[in-house]
Motif scaffolding. Structure first.
Motif, PDB file in Angstrom:
ATOM      1  N   TRP A   1      15.610   5.961 -11.484  1.00 42.05           N
ATOM      2  CA  TRP A   1      14.152   6.349 -11.715  1.00 42.05           C
ATOM      3  C   TRP A   1      13.511   5.355 -12.684  1.00 42.05           C
ATOM      4  O   TRP A   1      12.386   4.639 -12.636  1.00 42.05           O
ATOM      5  CB  TRP A   1      14.148   7.610 -11.918  1.00 42.05           C
ATOM      6  N   ASP A   2      14.409   5.060 -13.680  1.00 41.12           N
ATOM      7  CA  ASP A   2      13.865   4.087 -15.044  1.00 41.12           C
ATOM      8  C   ASP A   2      13.559   2.951 -14.705  1.00 41.12           C
ATOM      9  O   ASP A   2      12.463   2.231 -15.313  1.00 41.12           O
ATOM     10  CB  ASP A   2      14.816   4.438 -16.126  1.00 41.12           C
ATOM     11  N   LYS A   3      14.097   2.276 -13.613  1.00 35.55           N
ATOM     12  CA  LYS A   3      13.816   1.007 -13.188  1.00 35.55           C
ATOM     13  C   LYS A   3      12.411   0.842 -12.638  1.00 35.55           C
ATOM     14  O   LYS A   3      11.595  -0.059 -12.462  1.00 35.55           O
ATOM     15  CB  LYS A   3      14.708   0.380 -12.167  1.00 35.55           C
ATOM     16  N   LEU A   4      12.049   2.113 -12.294  1.00 35.13           N
ATOM     17  CA  LEU A   4      10.602   2.276 -11.415  1.00 35.13           C
ATOM     18  C   LEU A   4       9.697   2.854 -12.158  1.00 35.13           C
ATOM     19  O   LEU A   4       8.418   3.283 -11.509  1.00 35.13           O
ATOM     20  CB  LEU A   4      10.949   2.804  -9.998  1.00 35.13           C
ATOM     21  N   ILE A   5       9.796   2.993 -13.402  1.00 37.65           N
ATOM     22  CA  ILE A   5       8.715   3.717 -14.353  1.00 37.65           C
ATOM     23  C   ILE A   5       7.370   3.319 -14.083  1.00 37.65           C
ATOM     24  O   ILE A   5       6.234   4.086 -13.897  1.00 37.65           O
ATOM     25  CB  ILE A   5       9.003   3.747 -15.863  1.00 37.65           C
ATOM     26  N   PRO A   6       6.984   2.019 -13.802  1.00 39.31           N
ATOM     27  CA  PRO A   6       5.664   1.390 -13.698  1.00 39.31           C
ATOM     28  C   PRO A   6       5.010   2.040 -12.464  1.00 39.31           C
ATOM     29  O   PRO A   6       3.593   1.982 -12.419  1.00 39.31           O
ATOM     30  CB  PRO A   6       5.696   0.054 -13.605  1.00 39.31           C
TER      31      PRO A   6
ATOM     32  N   GLY B   1      -0.463  -9.441  -3.882  1.00 37.23           N
ATOM     33  CA  GLY B   1       0.446 -10.246  -4.549  1.00 37.23           C
ATOM     34  C   GLY B   1       0.946  -9.285  -5.773  1.00 37.23           C
ATOM     35  O   GLY B   1       1.312  -8.280  -5.499  1.00 37.23           O
ATOM     36  N   ASP B   2       0.725  -9.935  -6.952  1.00 39.13           N
ATOM     37  CA  ASP B   2       1.244  -9.125  -8.143  1.00 39.13           C
ATOM     38  C   ASP B   2       0.070  -8.611  -8.853  1.00 39.13           C
ATOM     39  O   ASP B   2       0.132  -8.031 -10.158  1.00 39.13           O
ATOM     40  CB  ASP B   2       1.974 -10.202  -9.017  1.00 39.13           C
TER      41      ASP B   2
ATOM     42  N   ASP C   1      -0.989  -3.050 -12.543  1.00 39.33           N
ATOM     43  CA  ASP C   1      -0.711  -4.354 -12.479  1.00 39.33           C
ATOM     44  C   ASP C   1       0.834  -4.723 -12.643  1.00 39.33           C
ATOM     45  O   ASP C   1       1.507  -5.547 -12.017  1.00 39.33           O
ATOM     46  CB  ASP C   1      -1.922  -5.092 -13.226  1.00 39.33           C
ATOM     47  N   GLU C   2       1.120  -4.094 -13.681  1.00 45.55           N
ATOM     48  CA  GLU C   2       2.803  -4.007 -14.222  1.00 45.55           C
ATOM     49  C   GLU C   2       3.546  -3.585 -12.705  1.00 45.55           C
ATOM     50  O   GLU C   2       4.701  -4.092 -12.424  1.00 45.55           O
ATOM     51  CB  GLU C   2       2.779  -3.267 -15.269  1.00 45.55           C
ATOM     52  N   ALA C   3       3.000  -2.566 -12.017  1.00 45.20           N
ATOM     53  CA  ALA C   3       4.006  -1.882 -10.838  1.00 45.20           C
ATOM     54  C   ALA C   3       3.873  -3.059  -9.741  1.00 45.20           C
ATOM     55  O   ALA C   3       4.930  -3.344  -9.187  1.00 45.20           O
ATOM     56  CB  ALA C   3       3.166  -0.784 -10.610  1.00 45.20           C
ATOM     57  N   CYS C   4       2.732  -3.739  -9.467  1.00 40.21           N
ATOM     58  CA  CYS C   4       2.487  -4.691  -8.369  1.00 40.21           C
ATOM     59  C   CYS C   4       3.371  -6.128  -8.738  1.00 40.21           C
ATOM     60  O   CYS C   4       4.038  -6.567  -8.013  1.00 40.21           O
ATOM     61  CB  CYS C   4       1.169  -5.166  -8.361  1.00 40.21           C
TER      62      CYS C   4
ATOM     63  N   ASN D   1       1.006  -1.331   0.067  1.00 42.44           N
ATOM     64  CA  ASN D   1      -0.083   0.162   0.099  1.00 42.44           C
ATOM     65  C   ASN D   1       0.879   1.180  -0.123  1.00 42.44           C
ATOM     66  O   ASN D   1       1.595   1.389   1.024  1.00 42.44           O
ATOM     67  CB  ASN D   1      -1.022  -0.006   1.177  1.00 42.44           C
ATOM     68  N   LEU D   2       0.903   1.810  -1.163  1.00 40.80           N
ATOM     69  CA  LEU D   2       1.886   3.047  -1.096  1.00 40.80           C
ATOM     70  C   LEU D   2       1.299   4.259  -1.806  1.00 40.80           C
ATOM     71  O   LEU D   2       0.173   4.049  -2.500  1.00 40.80           O
ATOM     72  CB  LEU D   2       3.154   2.620  -2.482  1.00 40.80           C
TER      73      LEU D   2
END
Length: 161
Positions: free
Chosen positions: A151-156, A78-79, A91-94, A56-57
């Motif tokens: 940052w780019d690794k976390l774009i989703p 989960g994912d 969904d991609e972020a999870c 939960n973010l």
């Protein structure tokens, strides 16, 4: 200083409670700032949680000289993204969070002229909440090439900025 901050926060909470108002963190446009991106939907299109929410973010992005503020939420079971998630590709972020235990272990790198050249990009993303039993409180910037790679690794999760 801490007492002053605590007193102000308590006063604001009491005024809100007494007046019956609720505080909502929405996109705020500062005078002279460009309009906030329409890429962040305001309503969740994700299912209501039926199991346990393990992530939960809240993601707050500050952009430009006038610091236009955009706040989004991500909730994962989960994912899979669940309500009240309101970020694109939740969904991609999870799935990204579920696949990496050290995803938020990042420290900002100072700008130097050799490895971390200044990008001139004044964007900050703060991520806080809980993920898989761990407290998360981390900031990301695109101010230099090293920080832009993180940052780019976390774009989703935090968006393109």
């Amino acid at each position: 200083m801490k007492k002053l901050w605590a007193t102000c926060a308590l006063t604001a909470a009491l005024v809100t409670a007494v007046s019956g108002c609720t505080v909502v963190d929405e996109t705020v446009n500062v005078q002279g700032a460009p309009p906030a991106s329409s890429a962040a939907p305001q309503d969740s299109n994700y299912p209501t949680v039926t199991g346990e929410v393990d992530t939960n973010l809240v993601i707050t992005e500050l952009m430009g000289n006038n610091k236009t503020v955009t706040t989004r939420q991500l909730a994962c079971s989960g994912d899979t993204a669940v309500a009240p998630s309101n970020i694109p590709d939740a969904d991609e972020a999870c799935a990204l969070i579920a696949g990496s235990a050290k995803l938020f272990d990042s420290e900002l790198v100072p700008t130097d002229n050799d490895a971390c050249t200044d990008t001139g990009n004044d964007i900050i993303a703060d991520v806080f909440g809980e993920s898989r039993g761990e407290h998360v409180r981390v900031s990301f910037q695109r101010n230099n090439l090293c920080n832009a790679r993180a940052w780019d690794k976390l774009i989703p999760i935090i968006g393109r900025g």
